[in-house]
Write a protein that holds these residues in place. Structure first.
Motif, PDB file in Angstrom:
ATOM      1  N   PRO A 238      13.777   6.721  26.217  1.00 55.49           N
ATOM      2  CA  PRO A 238      14.404   6.836  24.892  1.00 55.49           C
ATOM      3  C   PRO A 238      15.825   7.378  25.007  1.00 55.49           C
ATOM      4  N   LEU A 239      16.740   6.796  24.255  1.00 58.56           N
ATOM      5  CA  LEU A 239      18.128   7.271  24.215  1.00 58.56           C
ATOM      6  C   LEU A 239      18.321   8.337  23.142  1.00 58.56           C
ATOM      7  N   THR A 240      17.581   8.202  22.065  1.00 61.16           N
ATOM      8  CA  THR A 240      17.555   9.216  21.018  1.00 61.16           C
ATOM      9  C   THR A 240      16.291   8.979  20.200  1.00 61.16           C
ATOM     10  N   ALA A 241      15.902   9.983  19.430  1.00 59.13           N
ATOM     11  CA  ALA A 241      14.690   9.872  18.611  1.00 59.13           C
ATOM     12  C   ALA A 241      14.950  10.499  17.254  1.00 59.13           C
ATOM     13  N   PHE A 242      14.329   9.933  16.210  1.00 59.15           N
ATOM     14  CA  PHE A 242      14.528  10.453  14.866  1.00 59.15           C
ATOM     15  C   PHE A 242      13.241  10.288  14.070  1.00 59.15           C
ATOM     16  N   PRO A 243      13.033  11.117  13.052  1.00 62.05           N
ATOM     17  CA  PRO A 243      11.735  11.166  12.372  1.00 62.05           C
ATOM     18  C   PRO A 243      11.551  10.087  11.313  1.00 62.05           C
ATOM     19  N   TRP A 259      12.401   5.777  18.075  1.00 61.80           N
ATOM     20  CA  TRP A 259      13.412   6.057  19.096  1.00 61.80           C
ATOM     21  C   TRP A 259      14.120   4.772  19.496  1.00 61.80           C
ATOM     22  N   VAL A 260      15.354   4.944  19.983  1.00 57.72           N
ATOM     23  CA  VAL A 260      16.124   3.824  20.521  1.00 57.72           C
ATOM     24  C   VAL A 260      15.797   3.721  22.003  1.00 57.72           C
ATOM     25  N   GLN A 261      15.345   2.541  22.424  1.00 59.18           N
ATOM     26  CA  GLN A 261      14.911   2.354  23.799  1.00 59.18           C
ATOM     27  C   GLN A 261      16.087   1.963  24.699  1.00 59.18           C
ATOM     28  N   ASP A 262      16.063   2.477  25.909  1.00 61.27           N
ATOM     29  CA  ASP A 262      17.077   2.097  26.891  1.00 61.27           C
ATOM     30  C   ASP A 262      16.609   0.830  27.602  1.00 61.27           C
ATOM     31  N   GLY A 263      16.402  -0.222  26.816  1.00 60.07           N
ATOM     32  CA  GLY A 263      15.927  -1.492  27.356  1.00 60.07           C
ATOM     33  C   GLY A 263      16.900  -2.594  27.036  1.00 60.07           C
ATOM     34  N   GLY A 264      17.126  -3.482  27.992  1.00 59.68           N
ATOM     35  CA  GLY A 264      18.076  -4.563  27.788  1.00 59.68           C
ATOM     36  C   GLY A 264      17.633  -5.510  26.693  1.00 59.68           C
ATOM     37  N   ALA A 328      10.442   1.873   4.380  1.00 60.38           N
ATOM     38  CA  ALA A 328      10.640   3.248   4.845  1.00 60.38           C
ATOM     39  C   ALA A 328      11.112   3.271   6.296  1.00 60.38           C
ATOM     40  N   LEU A 329      10.590   2.375   7.129  1.00 60.39           N
ATOM     41  CA  LEU A 329      11.010   2.335   8.527  1.00 60.39           C
ATOM     42  C   LEU A 329      12.445   1.837   8.667  1.00 60.39           C
ATOM     43  N   THR A 330      12.824   0.847   7.862  1.00 59.76           N
ATOM     44  CA  THR A 330      14.214   0.391   7.872  1.00 59.76           C
ATOM     45  C   THR A 330      15.154   1.531   7.497  1.00 59.76           C
ATOM     46  N   ASP A 331      14.810   2.265   6.450  1.00 65.55           N
ATOM     47  CA  ASP A 331      15.643   3.390   6.037  1.00 65.55           C
ATOM     48  C   ASP A 331      15.701   4.461   7.125  1.00 65.55           C
ATOM     49  N   ALA A 332      14.566   4.699   7.781  1.00 60.02           N
ATOM     50  CA  ALA A 332      14.533   5.728   8.822  1.00 60.02           C
ATOM     51  C   ALA A 332      15.431   5.355   9.995  1.00 60.02           C
ATOM     52  N   ILE A 333      15.476   4.063  10.348  1.00 65.24           N
ATOM     53  CA  ILE A 333      16.337   3.626  11.453  1.00 65.24           C
ATOM     54  C   ILE A 333      17.797   3.818  11.083  1.00 65.24           C
ATOM     55  N   VAL A 334      18.170   3.381   9.879  1.00 66.65           N
ATOM     56  CA  VAL A 334      19.572   3.517   9.453  1.00 66.65           C
ATOM     57  C   VAL A 334      19.967   4.993   9.395  1.00 66.65           C
ATOM     58  N   ASP A 335      19.117   5.814   8.780  1.00 66.95           N
ATOM     59  CA  ASP A 335      19.423   7.250   8.694  1.00 66.95           C
ATOM     60  C   ASP A 335      19.484   7.874  10.085  1.00 66.95           C
ATOM     61  N   GLY A 336      18.577   7.443  10.972  1.00 63.76           N
ATOM     62  CA  GLY A 336      18.558   7.997  12.316  1.00 63.76           C
ATOM     63  C   GLY A 336      19.787   7.641  13.116  1.00 63.76           C
ATOM     64  N   LEU A 337      20.297   6.414  12.940  1.00 65.24           N
ATOM     65  CA  LEU A 337      21.521   6.029  13.647  1.00 65.24           C
ATOM     66  C   LEU A 337      22.719   6.810  13.117  1.00 65.24           C
ATOM     67  N   ARG A 349      27.243   6.970  22.158  1.00 62.80           N
ATOM     68  CA  ARG A 349      28.035   6.119  23.052  1.00 62.80           C
ATOM     69  C   ARG A 349      27.126   5.277  23.948  1.00 62.80           C
ATOM     70  N   ARG A 350      26.034   5.854  24.425  1.00 64.03           N
ATOM     71  CA  ARG A 350      25.091   5.092  25.253  1.00 64.03           C
ATOM     72  C   ARG A 350      24.434   3.969  24.452  1.00 64.03           C
ATOM     73  N   ILE A 351      24.110   4.254  23.208  1.00 67.03           N
ATOM     74  CA  ILE A 351      23.487   3.230  22.355  1.00 67.03           C
ATOM     75  C   ILE A 351      24.457   2.075  22.124  1.00 67.03           C
ATOM     76  N   LEU A 352      25.697   2.405  21.817  1.00 66.98           N
ATOM     77  CA  LEU A 352      26.689   1.356  21.590  1.00 66.98           C
ATOM     78  C   LEU A 352      26.899   0.520  22.846  1.00 66.98           C
ATOM     79  N   SER A 353      26.920   1.179  23.990  1.00 69.99           N
ATOM     80  CA  SER A 353      27.120   0.449  25.246  1.00 69.99           C
ATOM     81  C   SER A 353      25.921  -0.416  25.587  1.00 69.99           C
ATOM     82  N   ARG A 354      24.709   0.117  25.349  1.00 69.36           N
ATOM     83  CA  ARG A 354      23.485  -0.589  25.754  1.00 69.36           C
ATOM     84  C   ARG A 354      23.095  -1.680  24.780  1.00 69.36           C
ATOM     85  N   HIS A 355      23.329  -1.446  23.499  1.00 73.17           N
ATOM     86  CA  HIS A 355      22.800  -2.353  22.477  1.00 73.17           C
ATOM     87  C   HIS A 355      23.887  -2.894  21.547  1.00 73.17           C
TER      88      HIS A 355
END
Length: 624
Positions: A238-243, A259-264, A328-337, A349-355
């Motif tokens: 995981p690169l980051t995690a949010f509730p 969480w945002v996965q460090d997967g290609g 609710a999950l869509t909102d959670a992703i946007v708020d988490g980012l 920065r890692r998220i932007l570079s990876r994804h």
């Protein structure tokens, strides 16, 4: 209907058991889930029916590879003999469901009275030894082979109320008796259960994992989320995690962690990974459809008591609770980012570079994400990944985009000017930059389009005489190329070959193989679009009248210089070589290279008109 015509529906119990036990579930591992779930509900039942009783709730699962058996033991409510007949041996009747209807308790998991049948999908024989908390001095043993027939006999009471379910496994499922395999499976299924679940003689339960959204864990909350995500995530760091929190309007009670996965990922790559738990027990290990389609980089786990399972309890009914959780999950992703960008810049920065590629598409799907990402997300260009703002600044206030898979000569031209070109053929790049140009009120130049070419290649001011234009076309252009006199920068570049993008598209979709590659509806629309072009002009050869080389060529032609044709041949060879460098096909490269040598030899052998020959010797004292 007259009463004398009514008949009772006959049930083939053997066939029903086969369907329910063998074909209802996608994997035999579900049998373990269902039996542990029954044990969990037995504890909840005991607490509801006898709240003052002092007992230690636990579930212990043992495997014996030598005997090919698995046992699931609990210290719950147990069963009386009538309850064995009424609930354990009656398909479709479950005490749990009745108890939940009476008490309204959300901790009870069972719903359909079918779970016990799953045992027969993995076992030749099932034995249940049980003592009810209502009759602690009595014990009973249920035994069945295949589920069609069973026996119940009295046995000595267990040391304490509860039940032991023993499975004699079928040969093909013998691997389930391995306790290491049981730990791995049950750690996934039971991680959110409140009753501790042990395997073998372990002193630590498999679900002894701090759940960050249930309890206040000491220390850094974000660090606690990351620890849980790292332990739960199966494939990627995981690169980051949010509730995920229950909706304020009460539309969903779901809670959990994303969480945002460090997967290609790239474009249509879908690594969405969401597990859904219903009242603490794993319901679906692949509920990716609850996540937005653009979130191919998101993993997570959520739990809810309102979702409605299917009969197999491996999927969810698409009802209003399902749709509310999707939002609710869509909102959670946007708020988490947003939270990540604000509070965790290194992770951002890692998220932007990876994804970055996925985020370009995501930004187009959600206005909030576009606002967040417009100036941060990287865009692939001829000079590497750049933000849209950097692309705009380097382009002198304009954003330049190549529409084809190769920018051709127009891209080469801008490279000569050190202007980066966005890769418009990459996933979501073109629509993202079009929207960015609207947002920031800047020009956008789409190389290869008619409007882009007009901006790039200016009118020459004075048209060429027809005779000169015809001579240049014959000398410089190949079949399918149209000569277009123009003026453009840099002046040192004499000519530019620009493929006709509509002609390229027409050729692709009219290829017979397109019928098998492109859906018929899309193919009809594309062919209707390209019907407006005949496809005869495959490229336009823009001749730079501002280039000194072109001016000298025209002067030589007008003066009747014998070297004009040779010089034109040299430019034609230059066109082919540049086309090869740009990834386009524009003639025979080998012949073009040979033509350069021929032209140079011819020009150096010719004596320039109107100039005196250089003498072999110079007057004394003069320098050459």
């Amino acid at each position: 209907m007259p009463a004398e015509d009514l008949r009772t529906t006959e049930v083939d119990l053997g066939g029903l058991v086969s369907v329910l036990a063998t074909h209802l579930y996608s994997t035999p591992l579900v049998a373990l889930r269902e039996l542990v779930q029954n044990a969990h509900d037995s504890h909840t039942r005991r607490r509801l029916e006898d709240p003052d009783a002092a007992h230690t709730p636990l579930i212990r699962v043992r495997g014996d590879a030598a005997r090919r058996t698995v046992g699931i033991e609990d210290t719950g409510a147990g069963l009386t003999e009538p309850e064995i007949h009424a609930y354990l041996a009656t398909v479709g009747t479950g005490y749990t469901r009745l108890l939940r209807e009476v008490t309204g308790n959300d901790e009870l998991i069972g719903a359909f009275g079918l779970g016990f049948l799953s045992a027969f999908s993995v076992a030749d024989e099932v034995t249940v030894t049980t003592t009810s908390h209502r009759e602690p001095a009595l014990g009973h043993r249920y035994r069945s082979r295949g589920g069609e027939q069973y026996s119940v006999e009295p046995v000595a009471a267990r040391p304490a109320p509860g039940s032991l379910v023993e499975l004699t496994l079928k040969a093909e499922h013998a691997h389930l008796a391995d306790e290491d395999a049981l730990r791995e499976v049950l750690a996934r299924y039971c991680v959110l259960l409140t009753v501790p679940v042990y395997v073998g003689d372990d002193e630590r339960p498999v679900n002894d994992v701090p759940v960050p959204w249930r309890h206040e864990i000491p220390g850094d909350r974000h660090a606690a989320r990351m620890r849980f995500a790292a332990a739960f995530g199966r494939r990627f760091e995981p690169l980051t995690a949010f509730p995920v929190s229950p909706a304020e309007d009460g539309s969903t009670d779901a809670a959990g962690l994303l969480w945002v996965q460090d997967g290609g990922t790239y474009g249509s790559t879908d690594n969405r990974d969401l597990a859904v738990y219903l009242r603490g027990m794993l319901l679906s290990d692949d509920a990716r459809d609850l996540l937005p389609g653009w979130a191919g980089f998101i993993g997570g786990v959520v739990e809810s008591s309102r979702l409605t399972p299917t009969a197999s309890r491996e999927d969810l009914q698409r009802d209003e609770h399902y749709r509310a959780l999707q939002q609710a999950l869509t909102d959670a992703i946007v708020d988490g980012l947003y939270e990540t960008a604000r509070l965790h810049p290194a992770a951002w920065r890692r998220i932007l570079s990876r994804h970055g590629q996925d985020l370009l598409g995501a930004a187009l799907c959600d206005d909030r994400l576009f606002t967040l990402l417009a100036d941060d997300v990287p865009v692939p260009t001829s000079q590497g990944d750049l933000t849209a703002g950097a692309l705009r600044a380097a382009g002198g206030g304009a954003v330049h985009i190549a529409l084809g898979s190769s920018g051709g000569f127009e891209e080469m031209l801008y490279r000569a000017m050190q202007v980066p070109i966005a890769r418009g053929d990459r996933y979501a790049v073109l629509p993202f930059l079009r929207r960015y140009a609207q947002l920031r009120d800047c020009r956008i130049v789409e190389l290869g389009s008619e409007s882009g070419n007009r901006e790039l290649f200016r009118e020459p001011g004075q048209p060429l005489p027809a005779e000169e234009s015809a001579w240049l076309a014959a000398a410089l252009a190949d079949d399918g190329e149209q000569l277009v006199p123009a003026r453009f920068d840099p002046p040192g570049l004499p000519l530019v070959l620009v493929p006709d993008r509509e002609a390229e598209l027409k050729a692709r979709i009219e290829d017979d193989r397109a019928d098998s590659r492109i859906p018929s509806a899309a193919l009809r629309l594309a062919r209707a679009f390209t019907a407006r072009t005949d496809g005869e002009v495959k490229a336009r050869l823009y001749l730079n009248l501002a280039a000194p080389a072109v001016q000298d060529l025209l002067a030589a032609y007008r003066a009747g210089h014998t070297g004009a044709a040779t010089a034109a041949g040299l430019l034609r060879s230059l066109k082919v070589i540049m086309a090869a460098a740009a990834g386009s096909a524009a003639g025979d490269l080998t012949a073009a290279l040979a033509g350069v040598g021929t032209a140079v030899a011819a020009l150096t052998a010719a004596e320039p008109a109107g100039l005196p020959a250089v003498p072999d010797t110079l007057p004394e004292g003069e320098q050459p």
